[in-house]
Design a protein around this motif. Structure first.
Motif, PDB file in Angstrom:
ATOM      1  N   GLN A  21     -20.830 -10.798  13.923  1.00  0.00           N
ATOM      2  CA  GLN A  21     -21.456 -11.288  15.152  1.00  0.00           C
ATOM      3  C   GLN A  21     -22.878 -11.758  14.848  1.00  0.00           C
ATOM      4  OE1 GLN A  21     -21.962 -10.000  19.765  1.00  0.00           O
ATOM      5  NE2 GLN A  21     -21.945  -8.344  18.318  1.00  0.00           N
ATOM      6  N   GLN A  25     -25.083 -14.829  19.275  1.00  0.00           N
ATOM      7  CA  GLN A  25     -23.953 -14.371  20.096  1.00  0.00           C
ATOM      8  C   GLN A  25     -24.323 -13.074  20.813  1.00  0.00           C
ATOM      9  OE1 GLN A  25     -20.928 -14.055  17.114  1.00  0.00           O
ATOM     10  NE2 GLN A  25     -20.353 -16.213  17.250  1.00  0.00           N
ATOM     11  N   HIS A  28     -26.820 -13.756  23.707  1.00  0.00           N
ATOM     12  CA  HIS A  28     -26.503 -14.685  24.788  1.00  0.00           C
ATOM     13  C   HIS A  28     -25.099 -14.580  25.374  1.00  0.00           C
ATOM     14  CE1 HIS A  28     -30.333 -16.624  24.146  1.00  0.00           C
ATOM     15  NE2 HIS A  28     -30.066 -16.639  22.853  1.00  0.00           N
ATOM     16  N   LYS A  29     -24.209 -13.773  24.789  1.00  0.00           N
ATOM     17  CA  LYS A  29     -22.801 -13.761  25.214  1.00  0.00           C
ATOM     18  C   LYS A  29     -22.602 -13.321  26.658  1.00  0.00           C
ATOM     19  CE  LYS A  29     -22.006  -9.236  23.165  1.00  0.00           C
ATOM     20  NZ  LYS A  29     -21.419  -8.542  22.038  1.00  0.00           N
ATOM     21  N   TRP A  37     -21.668 -18.827  28.042  1.00  0.00           N
ATOM     22  CA  TRP A  37     -20.216 -18.959  27.899  1.00  0.00           C
ATOM     23  C   TRP A  37     -19.820 -19.407  26.496  1.00  0.00           C
ATOM     24  CZ3 TRP A  37     -16.865 -16.726  30.887  1.00  0.00           C
ATOM     25  CH2 TRP A  37     -17.210 -16.424  32.203  1.00  0.00           C
ATOM     26  N   ALA A  39     -21.581 -18.838  23.654  1.00  0.00           N
ATOM     27  CA  ALA A  39     -21.783 -17.693  22.758  1.00  0.00           C
ATOM     28  C   ALA A  39     -20.653 -16.686  22.928  1.00  0.00           C
ATOM     29  CB  ALA A  39     -23.135 -17.038  23.037  1.00  0.00           C
ATOM     30  N   ASN A  40     -20.244 -16.452  24.165  1.00  0.00           N
ATOM     31  CA  ASN A  40     -19.169 -15.514  24.447  1.00  0.00           C
ATOM     32  C   ASN A  40     -17.844 -15.997  23.864  1.00  0.00           C
ATOM     33  OD1 ASN A  40     -16.830 -14.617  26.388  1.00  0.00           O
ATOM     34  ND2 ASN A  40     -18.451 -13.090  26.622  1.00  0.00           N
ATOM     35  N   THR A  42     -17.342 -18.138  21.430  1.00  0.00           N
ATOM     36  CA  THR A  42     -17.415 -18.143  19.967  1.00  0.00           C
ATOM     37  C   THR A  42     -17.217 -16.735  19.421  1.00  0.00           C
ATOM     38  OG1 THR A  42     -18.935 -20.018  20.057  1.00  0.00           O
ATOM     39  CG2 THR A  42     -18.829 -18.807  17.987  1.00  0.00           C
ATOM     40  N   HIS A  43     -17.867 -15.775  20.041  1.00  0.00           N
ATOM     41  CA  HIS A  43     -17.728 -14.381  19.611  1.00  0.00           C
ATOM     42  C   HIS A  43     -16.291 -13.892  19.791  1.00  0.00           C
ATOM     43  CE1 HIS A  43     -18.586 -10.218  18.890  1.00  0.00           C
ATOM     44  NE2 HIS A  43     -18.318  -9.879  20.138  1.00  0.00           N
ATOM     45  N   ALA A  83     -13.676 -11.225  25.667  1.00  0.00           N
ATOM     46  CA  ALA A  83     -14.623 -12.112  26.347  1.00  0.00           C
ATOM     47  C   ALA A  83     -15.001 -11.559  27.722  1.00  0.00           C
ATOM     48  CB  ALA A  83     -14.024 -13.511  26.476  1.00  0.00           C
ATOM     49  N   ASP A  86     -17.259  -8.450  27.368  1.00  0.00           N
ATOM     50  CA  ASP A  86     -18.596  -8.767  26.871  1.00  0.00           C
ATOM     51  C   ASP A  86     -19.455  -9.562  27.852  1.00  0.00           C
ATOM     52  OD1 ASP A  86     -18.258  -7.339  24.602  1.00  0.00           O
ATOM     53  OD2 ASP A  86     -18.371  -9.021  23.216  1.00  0.00           O
ATOM     54  N   ARG A  87     -18.882 -10.045  28.930  1.00  0.00           N
ATOM     55  CA  ARG A  87     -19.726 -10.649  29.967  1.00  0.00           C
ATOM     56  C   ARG A  87     -20.508  -9.566  30.699  1.00  0.00           C
ATOM     57  NH1 ARG A  87     -21.552 -15.312  29.610  1.00  0.00           N
ATOM     58  NH2 ARG A  87     -21.643 -15.622  31.844  1.00  0.00           N
TER      59      ARG A  87
END
Length: 130
Positions: A21, A25, A28-29, A37, A39-40, A42-43, A83, A86-87
Motif C-alpha cells: 500500500q 493510497q 486518500h482512500k 475513489w 486511491a481506494n 487502486t488499493h 473498498a 476502507d471508505r
C-alpha cells in the motif's frame, strides 16, 4: 481446503494492506471526490491481484483445481468489500451503533476495520471451499 485458502487470502491481504500500500493510497482512500475513489480503487485492486497470485500459487503447489467463475466471484467479493470497508463510513457507523466512542477515540477503528476484512476473507474462503 478452507484453511489453506483462508491462509493464502489472509497473507494476500496483509501484503496488500501493508508493504504494497502506497502512502498516497493510505492517506486518500477514504477521502472525498475522484482522488479518494481512485486511491481506494487502486488499493482494492492490489488486494485482488495479491489474493489472485497467492490462490494461483496455491493451485500450482497444492494441485488445486479452482473453478474459474467461483474464483472470480470470490476475488470480486474481496475487492468490493475491501473498498467499501476502507471508505471508513461502515466502520464509523458500526462503532456508533455499537456505542464504542471511547474505543474509536483510542484507535479502535483500525481493529474493527481489520476484523471486517478478515470476516470478508473467511467468507470468500468458505465459498471457495464449498
Amino acid at each position: 481446503m478452507f484453511a489453506e485458502t483462508f491462509l493464502l487470502l489472509y497473507v494476500g491481504h496483509l501484503l496488500a494492506d501493508y508493504p504494497l500500500q502506497t502512502d498516497h493510497q493510505a492517506a486518500h482512500k477514504a477521502g472525498p471526490g475522484r482522488r479518494g475513489w481512485t486511491a481506494n480503487a487502486t488499493h482494492a485492486s492490489v488486494h485482488v491481484l495479491a489474493c489472485a497470485a497467492l490462490l494461483g500459487l496455491g493451485a500450482l503447489v497444492l494441485g488445486w483445481r479452482l473453478p474459474l467463475l467461483p474464483t472470480l466471484a470470490a476475488l470480486a467479493w474481496i475487492g468490493t468489500t475491501h473498498a467499501a470497508i476502507d471508505r471508513r463510513r461502515l466502520i464509523a457507523a458500526w462503532m456508533r451503533w455499537a456505542r464504542q466512542p471511547k474505543f474509536a477515540d483510542h484507535g479502535g477503528a483500525a481493529h474493527v476495520d481489520q476484523t471486517a476484512h478478515v470476516l470478508a476473507l473467511a467468507l470468500a474462503a468458505l465459498f471457495l471451499a464449498a
